[in-house]
Design a protein around this motif. Structure first.
Motif, PDB file in Angstrom:
ATOM      1  N   LEU A  57      -1.641   4.366 -17.475  1.00 18.84           N
ATOM      2  CA  LEU A  57      -2.584   3.802 -16.510  1.00 18.84           C
ATOM      3  C   LEU A  57      -2.295   2.321 -16.264  1.00 18.84           C
ATOM      4  O   LEU A  57      -2.285   1.858 -15.117  1.00 18.84           O
ATOM      5  CB  LEU A  57      -4.010   3.980 -17.034  1.00 18.84           C
ATOM      6  N   ARG A  95      -6.243   1.254  -3.410  1.00 17.36           N
ATOM      7  CA  ARG A  95      -7.635   0.878  -3.161  1.00 17.36           C
ATOM      8  C   ARG A  95      -7.937  -0.517  -3.692  1.00 17.36           C
ATOM      9  O   ARG A  95      -8.687  -1.283  -3.079  1.00 17.36           O
ATOM     10  CB  ARG A  95      -8.567   1.907  -3.796  1.00 17.36           C
ATOM     11  N   LEU A  96      -7.347  -0.851  -4.823  1.00 16.00           N
ATOM     12  CA  LEU A  96      -7.572  -2.172  -5.410  1.00 16.00           C
ATOM     13  C   LEU A  96      -6.942  -3.288  -4.580  1.00 16.00           C
ATOM     14  O   LEU A  96      -7.436  -4.418  -4.574  1.00 16.00           O
ATOM     15  CB  LEU A  96      -7.004  -2.226  -6.830  1.00 16.00           C
ATOM     16  N   ARG A 138       0.828  -1.214   0.000  1.00 17.20           N
ATOM     17  CA  ARG A 138       0.000   0.000   0.000  1.00 17.20           C
ATOM     18  C   ARG A 138       0.860   1.261   0.000  1.00 17.20           C
ATOM     19  O   ARG A 138       0.652   2.171  -0.813  1.00 17.20           O
ATOM     20  CB  ARG A 138      -0.922  -0.008   1.215  1.00 17.20           C
ATOM     21  N   THR A 182      -3.034   8.378 -12.113  1.00 15.30           N
ATOM     22  CA  THR A 182      -4.364   7.801 -11.920  1.00 15.30           C
ATOM     23  C   THR A 182      -4.262   6.336 -11.510  1.00 15.30           C
ATOM     24  O   THR A 182      -4.949   5.882 -10.583  1.00 15.30           O
ATOM     25  CB  THR A 182      -5.190   7.927 -13.208  1.00 15.30           C
ATOM     26  N   GLY A 183      -3.397   5.590 -12.189  1.00 16.80           N
ATOM     27  CA  GLY A 183      -3.226   4.179 -11.865  1.00 16.80           C
ATOM     28  C   GLY A 183      -2.644   3.951 -10.485  1.00 16.80           C
ATOM     29  O   GLY A 183      -3.076   3.047  -9.765  1.00 16.80           O
ATOM     30  N   ARG A 184      -1.675   4.765 -10.101  1.00 12.95           N
ATOM     31  CA  ARG A 184      -1.039   4.576  -8.800  1.00 12.95           C
ATOM     32  C   ARG A 184      -1.892   5.102  -7.660  1.00 12.95           C
ATOM     33  O   ARG A 184      -1.727   4.681  -6.517  1.00 12.95           O
ATOM     34  CB  ARG A 184       0.350   5.226  -8.825  1.00 12.95           C
ATOM     35  N   LEU A 185      -2.792   6.017  -7.957  1.00 12.83           N
ATOM     36  CA  LEU A 185      -3.748   6.449  -6.946  1.00 12.83           C
ATOM     37  C   LEU A 185      -4.825   5.390  -6.739  1.00 12.83           C
ATOM     38  O   LEU A 185      -5.358   5.228  -5.639  1.00 12.83           O
ATOM     39  CB  LEU A 185      -4.390   7.779  -7.374  1.00 12.83           C
ATOM     40  N   THR A 186      -5.113   4.633  -7.792  1.00 17.16           N
ATOM     41  CA  THR A 186      -6.132   3.595  -7.722  1.00 17.16           C
ATOM     42  C   THR A 186      -5.605   2.299  -7.116  1.00 17.16           C
ATOM     43  O   THR A 186      -6.350   1.579  -6.435  1.00 17.16           O
ATOM     44  CB  THR A 186      -6.688   3.302  -9.136  1.00 17.16           C
ATOM     45  N   THR A 187      -4.322   2.008  -7.325  1.00 11.00           N
ATOM     46  CA  THR A 187      -3.748   0.731  -6.889  1.00 11.00           C
ATOM     47  C   THR A 187      -3.919   0.455  -5.397  1.00 11.00           C
ATOM     48  O   THR A 187      -4.314  -0.661  -5.021  1.00 11.00           O
ATOM     49  CB  THR A 187      -2.257   0.657  -7.270  1.00 11.00           C
TER      50      THR A 187
END
Length: 420
Positions: free
Chosen positions: A332, A289-290, A158, A282-287
């Protein structure tokens, strides 16, 4: 005489800051009460922003210095060569040397190196100062990461994903800074001066932050060979090396691709790099959470496959808007690959975060040293567009290899006291 409570906070073998804050205030307060994660995020933002100013500055530097693609590629090669040395030594040092002194010295030398590089009048002097600032400043992100992993090992994936978001943010801000300077009629050199000022802003936070003392003992230094000879560490380093061809090998020449292949202005060329980095952010901000719902392996493989598909469309499509969209989607998909590879590698020896991080980042620096120069030399003969097809083949090979390598869950090694 100092109070006993303060002495307990500073013991080299005492309770880590994260656990101490959790015990007093609860687990949800640990990040807010302990500044080290933010300091790690800021240091990585700073270093990657410095790296990021080279790509969008490249067209202006080529014209100003009257140099070829191959010589232009040498800028990042020298930067990565210095980083190869600096990250290796800095990562190892962060496990044994006073971290506050080390961190502060790095910030000061890095700021001075940026100023000298911006003032250098000739190509040779710029190369020299780039190497010097890289050796002195590249350990900044390593030191921050080693402290963070030492204090928060249970949040490895995380926090590394969040850290990489800030790294992407630094890369995103760099071309915007360069584009703003172009719009204001300033030369590429001003980006170096302005970035040096940002580095200095980090210094007070380093001096005021709580940084735990090192826990490694001097008699354990001979165990370094046990870490470097571990096959899992070596594979992690190899995959991170190859990853750099997809990341910096692609983005370093992206501004020049838009300029030479699509005949876009310098402002638009710099914006193209920003779009790629916006996808990364965007991808690293989402990772993070995923990670709570999806296994890291699935995120890693799907992200790389999605990036490969986006790159294919980018290369085959003709309309510029489609190319721009695919640049975003490529970033992304590529976003989770680096932090998840780094998390897998550093989990092997959790009690040596600095040494392992330094070695893995050395492989990253080696990739950054090789691929911009290699792709620049290849582009001299076949053009940047065709060179990007090589990136696609590397991505396909990496996807196949990672699918096999990640099928087995990584297991931490025995304590370093018992190895070697």
């Amino acid at each position: 005489m100092r109070k006993a409570g303060h002495a307990a906070d500073d013991r080299s073998d005492g309770e880590p800051c994260a656990q101490r804050v959790q015990r007093k205030t609860g687990p949800r307060s640990s990040v807010r009460s302990c500044p080290v994660p933010y300091l790690s995020f800021a240091s990585n933002f700073m270093w990657v922003m410095i790296i990021g100013i080279f790509g969008p500055s490249l067209p202006a530097m080529i014209i100003d210095l009257d140099i070829s693609y191959t010589r232009a590629g040498l800028f990042f090669t020298v930067l990565s060569l210095g980083s190869l040395v600096g990250t290796s030594l800095g990562g190892y040092a962060s496990d044994y040397i006073n971290r506050k002194i080390l961190f502060s010295s790095i910030a000061l030398m890095l700021s001075a190196g940026l100023v000298f590089a911006g003032l250098a009048p000739t190509y040779i002097l710029i190369i020299l100062f780039i190497f010097m600032l890289s050796v002195a400043g590249s350990p900044s992100g390593i030191v921050g990461q080693s402290i963070m992993l030492d204090m928060f090992p249970e949040k490895r994936e995380r926090y590394l994903a969040i850290q990489m978001f800030f790294s992407s943010l630094g890369s995103f801000c760099a071309p915007l800074l360069v584009a703003l300077n172009y719009s204001s009629g300033l030369s590429w050199r001003w980006s170096f001066f302005e970035t040096a000022g940002i580095v200095i802003l980090l210094l007070p936070f380093i001096l005021l932050a709580y940084l735990p003392k090192v826990r490694a003992q001097k008699h354990q230094r001979s165990k370094l060979i046990s870490i470097l000879s571990d096959r899992r560490i070596q594979l992690s380093a190899l995959f991170l090396f190859l990853y750099m061809s997809l990341d910096i090998g692609f983005s370093y020449w992206l501004a020049e691709y838009f300029s030479s292949e699509l005949h876009a202005s310098m402002k638009i060329s710099s914006a193209g790099v920003s779009i790629f980095l916006l996808g990364m952010m965007t991808g690293r901000l989402t990772t993070p959470r995923l990670l709570g719902a999806v296994k890291p392996r699935k995120i890693l493989l799907f992200g790389l496959a999605f990036a490969l598909a986006s790159l294919s469309v980018f290369l085959l499509a003709r309309p510029v808007p489609v190319k721009v969209a695919m640049v975003f989607f490529y970033g992304l998909g590529l976003a989770p690959v680096f932090p998840l590879l780094m998390a897998r590698g550093t989990a092997v020896f959790p009690d040596r975060p600095g040494t392992v991080s330094g070695f893995l980042f050395a492989s990253v620096s080696l990739g950054g040293m090789v691929f911009p120069l290699l792709f620049g030399a290849v582009a001299e003969g076949i053009g940047i567009r065709r060179t990007y097809f090589i990136v696609g083949f590397i991505a396909l090979g990496l996807l196949i290899a990672l699918n096999r390598w990640t099928a087995e869950r990584p297991q931490p090694s025995k304590n370093i006291h018992d190895t070697g």
